[in-house]
Design a protein around this motif. Sequence first.
Motif, short mmCIF file in Angstrom:
data_model
loop_
_atom_site.label_atom_id
_atom_site.label_comp_id
_atom_site.label_asym_id
_atom_site.label_seq_id
_atom_site.Cartn_x
_atom_site.Cartn_y
_atom_site.Cartn_z
N GLU A 83 -6.12 22.62 -78.98
CA GLU A 83 -7.39 22.84 -79.63
C GLU A 83 -8.13 21.77 -79.54
N ARG A 84 -7.83 20.43 -79.64
CA ARG A 84 -8.76 19.45 -79.77
C ARG A 84 -9.17 19.05 -78.45
N LYS A 85 -8.37 19.46 -77.44
CA LYS A 85 -8.67 19.05 -75.95
C LYS A 85 -9.89 20.18 -75.69
N ILE A 86 -9.73 21.17 -76.03
CA ILE A 86 -10.44 22.33 -75.60
C ILE A 86 -12.05 21.91 -76.23
N VAL A 87 -12.04 21.33 -77.57
CA VAL A 87 -13.18 21.03 -78.07
C VAL A 87 -13.79 19.98 -77.49
N SER A 88 -13.06 18.91 -76.99
CA SER A 88 -13.63 17.79 -76.37
C SER A 88 -14.05 18.20 -74.97
N ALA A 89 -13.40 19.02 -74.27
CA ALA A 89 -13.78 19.32 -72.84
C ALA A 89 -15.03 20.01 -72.86
N THR A 90 -15.34 20.70 -73.96
CA THR A 90 -16.54 21.52 -73.88
C THR A 90 -17.83 21.11 -74.71
N GLN A 91 -17.39 20.02 -75.30
CA GLN A 91 -18.61 19.33 -76.03
C GLN A 91 -19.76 18.94 -75.33
N PRO A 92 -19.81 18.68 -74.02
CA PRO A 92 -20.84 18.25 -73.32
C PRO A 92 -21.83 19.56 -72.91
N PHE A 93 -21.34 20.83 -73.16
CA PHE A 93 -22.12 21.88 -72.83
C PHE A 93 -22.61 22.72 -74.12
#
Length: 234
Positions: free
Chosen positions: A133-143
């Motif tokens: 979950e944390r990695k998904i949040v981080s990966a999509t933060q720029p968008f």
Amino acid sequence: MKKLTIIFLLMFGNLTLAVFAQSSSRELIAIDILVQPDAQMIKTAVEVNKGLHKDYPKGFVLDTAHPPHITLVQRFIHRDQLDEVINAVKKVVTEQHPLPFKLVTTGYLTSVWNYTGILGYEVEPTSELDQFERKIVSATQPFSVHGGTEAAFVKETAEQINTETIRYVETFVPSSSGNNFTPHITIGTAHPAFLKKIESEPFRSFSFAGTSIAIYQLGNFGTAQKKLWISEAK
């Protein structure tokens, strides 16, 4: 010199307004990046949903258009960046190989939105699910963008997206992510008094698996309405 400066400012100002206008006209969509459960969990959730629907016929029905799921993150994004979001999620899935998640229900989770009760299964957190979950949040933060309205959601005919749903997406990060991540599966809606009756009954915990990662466009009450992408377990 002053004349050139004025011309430059006018040109720059017009350019800024044009860029702002272009940016503000870009369509926003509300998305849910989620874990879809196995067939047995879907069957169980659908059966409970039928009971809720008898109490509250206006509530949503769990079906192919409203599949049971565990939300990892909800965000507003620009529709024209959806492919970039999908690629960011694909990269995390490829690197982590998280599927299938082995999960367990621990009880019922209830809340009230706009005088409507919402029932869900509380899911026991695991280190694997939390890290993913944390990695998904981080990966999509720029968008991620803010300021989405009900126009960003999929709506039934004449349906109005309630303000709680819009606010939930707007504040999901950080209010419901990271240390505040509470994995659950929303089952349906009912009158609050009916949910209190359900909560008073004994709960029997059961195991299930998370079998795929998907991205959906959201509907009212955080329902996963329109499938945009899915990654099946191998």
